[in-house]
Design an enzyme around this catalytic site. Structure first.
Site, short mmCIF file in Angstrom:
data_model
loop_
_atom_site.label_atom_id
_atom_site.label_comp_id
_atom_site.label_asym_id
_atom_site.label_seq_id
_atom_site.Cartn_x
_atom_site.Cartn_y
_atom_site.Cartn_z
N GLU A 17 -32.50 -11.37 24.23
CA GLU A 17 -33.49 -11.49 23.12
C GLU A 17 -35.09 -11.04 23.42
O GLU A 17 -35.85 -10.23 22.93
CB GLU A 17 -33.84 -12.89 22.75
CG GLU A 17 -34.73 -12.93 21.48
CD GLU A 17 -34.29 -12.12 20.20
OE1 GLU A 17 -35.18 -11.78 19.46
OE2 GLU A 17 -33.08 -12.13 19.94
N TYR A 34 -41.55 6.40 10.40
CA TYR A 34 -39.89 6.24 10.42
C TYR A 34 -39.31 7.48 11.08
O TYR A 34 -39.41 8.49 11.01
CB TYR A 34 -39.42 6.01 9.11
CG TYR A 34 -37.75 5.77 9.01
CD1 TYR A 34 -37.25 4.62 9.19
CD2 TYR A 34 -36.88 7.05 8.84
CE1 TYR A 34 -36.06 4.59 9.39
CE2 TYR A 34 -35.50 6.75 8.96
CZ TYR A 34 -34.97 5.54 9.09
OH TYR A 34 -33.61 5.31 9.37
N HIS A 35 -38.48 6.95 12.15
CA HIS A 35 -37.62 7.95 12.82
C HIS A 35 -36.36 7.51 13.07
O HIS A 35 -36.05 6.20 13.54
CB HIS A 35 -38.37 8.42 14.13
CG HIS A 35 -37.72 9.58 14.87
ND1 HIS A 35 -36.58 9.72 15.62
CD2 HIS A 35 -38.43 10.89 14.87
CE1 HIS A 35 -36.43 10.70 15.91
NE2 HIS A 35 -37.44 11.76 15.60
N ASP A 43 -31.60 -0.84 16.49
CA ASP A 43 -30.13 -1.52 16.29
C ASP A 43 -29.34 -1.82 17.60
O ASP A 43 -28.90 -2.92 17.53
CB ASP A 43 -29.38 -0.52 15.29
CG ASP A 43 -30.01 -0.57 13.98
OD1 ASP A 43 -30.96 -1.43 13.65
OD2 ASP A 43 -29.66 0.40 13.31
N LEU A 64 -15.84 -26.74 25.54
CA LEU A 64 -16.29 -27.95 25.03
C LEU A 64 -14.94 -28.50 24.03
O LEU A 64 -14.95 -29.34 23.91
CB LEU A 64 -17.56 -27.84 24.13
CG LEU A 64 -18.83 -27.72 25.08
CD1 LEU A 64 -20.15 -27.44 24.17
CD2 LEU A 64 -19.10 -28.69 25.86
#
Length: 69
Positions: A17, A34-35, A43, A64
């Site tokens: 993360e 935007y590209h 993504d 568990l």
């Protein structure tokens, strides 16, 4: 030994993360508009977090479920 696997899985999710956030901030810094390649980079980084999360869930279930059942 089981706790080692659980802690490793949790930290793997946290690390991926952090890397995902770093990639997203870097892409935002480099590209103003935007590209398509910027979208792919974001993504793919998000997919890495998804796979790490799936791994953590599997590890948790394998360890568990026998205690619950």
């Amino acid at each position: 030994m089981e706790w080692l696997f659980i802690i490793t899985a949790v930290f793997l999710v946290l690390i991926t993360e952090i890397v995902n956030s770093a990639i997203e901030y870097t892409v935002d810094l480099v590209t103003g508009d935007y590209h398509i390649l910027a979208r792919y980079a974001k993504d793919i980084a998000a997919a890495a977090v998804l796979f790490a999360s799936i791994y953590a869930v599997i590890v948790g279930m394998v360890i568990l479920i026998p205690y619950v059942v």
